[in-house]
Design a protein around this motif. Structure first.
Motif, PDB file in Angstrom:
ATOM      1  N   ASP A 261       0.443  -1.024  -0.069  1.00 39.61           N
ATOM      2  CA  ASP A 261      -0.043   0.132  -0.030  1.00 39.61           C
ATOM      3  C   ASP A 261       0.451   1.641  -0.058  1.00 39.61           C
ATOM      4  O   ASP A 261       0.117   2.046  -0.438  1.00 39.61           O
ATOM      5  N   ARG A 262       1.925   1.159   0.814  1.00 38.73           N
ATOM      6  CA  ARG A 262       2.620   2.157   0.781  1.00 38.73           C
ATOM      7  C   ARG A 262       3.865   2.240   0.525  1.00 38.73           C
ATOM      8  O   ARG A 262       4.403   0.889   1.151  1.00 38.73           O
ATOM      9  N   VAL A 263       5.324   2.258   0.075  1.00 37.36           N
ATOM     10  CA  VAL A 263       6.614   2.450   0.498  1.00 37.36           C
ATOM     11  C   VAL A 263       7.341   3.711   0.981  1.00 37.36           C
ATOM     12  O   VAL A 263       6.568   5.064   0.429  1.00 37.36           O
ATOM     13  N   PHE A 264       8.704   3.573   1.356  1.00 36.23           N
ATOM     14  CA  PHE A 264       9.145   4.454   1.888  1.00 36.23           C
ATOM     15  C   PHE A 264       9.619   5.485   1.030  1.00 36.23           C
ATOM     16  O   PHE A 264      10.669   6.865   1.502  1.00 36.23           O
ATOM     17  N   ASP A 265      10.382   4.933  -0.324  1.00 31.70           N
ATOM     18  CA  ASP A 265      10.844   5.502  -1.683  1.00 31.70           C
ATOM     19  C   ASP A 265       9.895   4.861  -3.323  1.00 31.70           C
ATOM     20  O   ASP A 265      10.295   4.187  -3.399  1.00 31.70           O
ATOM     21  N   PRO A 266       9.205   6.052  -3.553  1.00 28.01           N
ATOM     22  CA  PRO A 266       8.666   5.700  -4.673  1.00 28.01           C
ATOM     23  C   PRO A 266       9.322   5.303  -5.771  1.00 28.01           C
ATOM     24  O   PRO A 266       9.194   4.814  -6.785  1.00 28.01           O
ATOM     25  N   LEU A 267      10.968   5.794  -5.366  1.00 23.58           N
ATOM     26  CA  LEU A 267      11.689   6.406  -6.810  1.00 23.58           C
ATOM     27  C   LEU A 267      12.643   4.818  -6.917  1.00 23.58           C
ATOM     28  O   LEU A 267      13.553   4.857  -7.884  1.00 23.58           O
ATOM     29  N   ALA A 268      12.915   4.709  -5.474  1.00 20.12           N
ATOM     30  CA  ALA A 268      13.634   3.896  -5.103  1.00 20.12           C
ATOM     31  C   ALA A 268      13.311   2.339  -6.692  1.00 20.12           C
ATOM     32  O   ALA A 268      12.610   2.534  -7.815  1.00 20.12           O
ATOM     33  N   SER A 269      15.156   1.796  -7.053  1.00 18.72           N
ATOM     34  CA  SER A 269      15.224   1.306  -7.920  1.00 18.72           C
ATOM     35  C   SER A 269      14.432  -0.498  -8.309  1.00 18.72           C
ATOM     36  O   SER A 269      13.832  -0.819  -8.587  1.00 18.72           O
ATOM     37  N   PHE A 270      14.257  -0.245  -6.858  1.00 20.45           N
ATOM     38  CA  PHE A 270      13.284  -2.306  -6.774  1.00 20.45           C
ATOM     39  C   PHE A 270      11.781  -1.695  -6.794  1.00 20.45           C
ATOM     40  O   PHE A 270      10.870  -2.705  -6.292  1.00 20.45           O
ATOM     41  N   VAL A 271      11.269  -0.409  -7.133  1.00 17.59           N
ATOM     42  CA  VAL A 271       9.490  -0.480  -6.270  1.00 17.59           C
ATOM     43  C   VAL A 271       9.265   0.325  -7.988  1.00 17.59           C
ATOM     44  O   VAL A 271       9.995   1.368  -9.131  1.00 17.59           O
ATOM     45  N   MET A 272       7.940   0.216  -7.938  1.00 19.55           N
ATOM     46  CA  MET A 272       7.279   0.514  -9.642  1.00 19.55           C
ATOM     47  C   MET A 272       5.631   0.631  -8.504  1.00 19.55           C
ATOM     48  O   MET A 272       5.253  -0.009  -7.996  1.00 19.55           O
ATOM     49  N   ALA A 273       4.988   0.873  -9.446  1.00 18.22           N
ATOM     50  CA  ALA A 273       3.874   1.563  -9.286  1.00 18.22           C
ATOM     51  C   ALA A 273       2.541   0.438  -9.934  1.00 18.22           C
ATOM     52  O   ALA A 273       2.980   0.218 -10.818  1.00 18.22           O
TER      53      ALA A 273
END
Length: 222
Positions: free
Chosen positions: A75-87
């Motif tokens: 639901d939420r992430v610490f950093d939406p721009l982190a390399s291992f995160v995607m929308a």
């Protein structure tokens, strides 16, 4: 020399005690508002109770250092721009497959006389994300839930929209309010260095100390 041997054994035992335990939840501090207690447990209720009504913020570790086999919806992430995160659709996020994560479960069910809990939950690695939506919790129980624990899969176990969870590196600050059946969330963190330490990690230290004592004793006899 017997005196030295006793010192060496005592030192080795002290090192063994000082070695990190197998837990990535470190502590819960600043426990306040209407909470009766804030507790880290190694024996969570089984099955997880829908309405404990005990006023306890209860936390436990789940699967540690797990390599995701598929994208994990959160639901939420610490950093939406982190390399291992995607929308993800609907405003959620994915933690990408191949990422190593550790999982931790937090529950808060207030007493009939109070609704709110505030606390700081500290772990041993970076907090990546948390889950609050029922479906995201259900979908991750099999892979990230504590083996053998019945999560009871009741509805309305996620957080409310007004609940605050603030990422702060290796910790989160929470300000949650709930009525029955309470609040539940799954915290997702990075690779846990503590969980990666084998249980007998301190034994080589003890063996080394005892070996040194034996060597010195042998030299004295010679």
């Amino acid at each position: 020399m017997k005196h030295f041997t006793r010192i060496a054994v005592a030192a080795a035992m002290a090192l063994a005690v000082a070695a990190p335990a197998h837990a990535t939840l470190v502590e819960i501090t600043n426990c306040g508002s209407s909470a009766v207690a804030c507790t880290i447990t190694t024996t969570p209720p089984n099955p997880v109770a829908r309405d404990p009504n005990d006023g306890v913020l209860l936390a436990w570790n789940e699967v540690q250092n797990f390599t995701l086999l598929s994208d994990l919806r959160v639901d939420r992430v610490f950093d939406p721009l982190a390399s291992f995160v995607m929308a993800a659709p609907g405003g959620d996020f994915f933690i990408k497959a191949g990422t190593v994560v550790s999982s931790h479960y937090i529950q808060w069910d207030p007493t009939p006389n109070g609704r709110r809990v505030t606390a700081t939950i500290t772990l041993d690695s970076q907090v990546f994300a948390f889950m609050t939506a029922d479906q995201n919790m259900f979908d991750s129980d099999a892979a990230l839930g504590l083996p053998g624990l019945d999560y009871n899969d009741f509805t309305a176990r996620g957080l409310e929209g007004t609940d605050l969870t603030v990422f702060n590196g290796n910790s989160v600050n929470i300000d949650w309010q709930a009525t029955s059946p309470g609040d539940w969330t799954r915290l997702i963190t990075a690779f846990s260095p503590t969980a990666a330490i084998p249980v007998p990690a301190s034994l080589p230290l003890m063996a080394g100390a005892l070996g040194l004592a034996g060597l010195l004793r042998l030299r004295r006899k010679v």
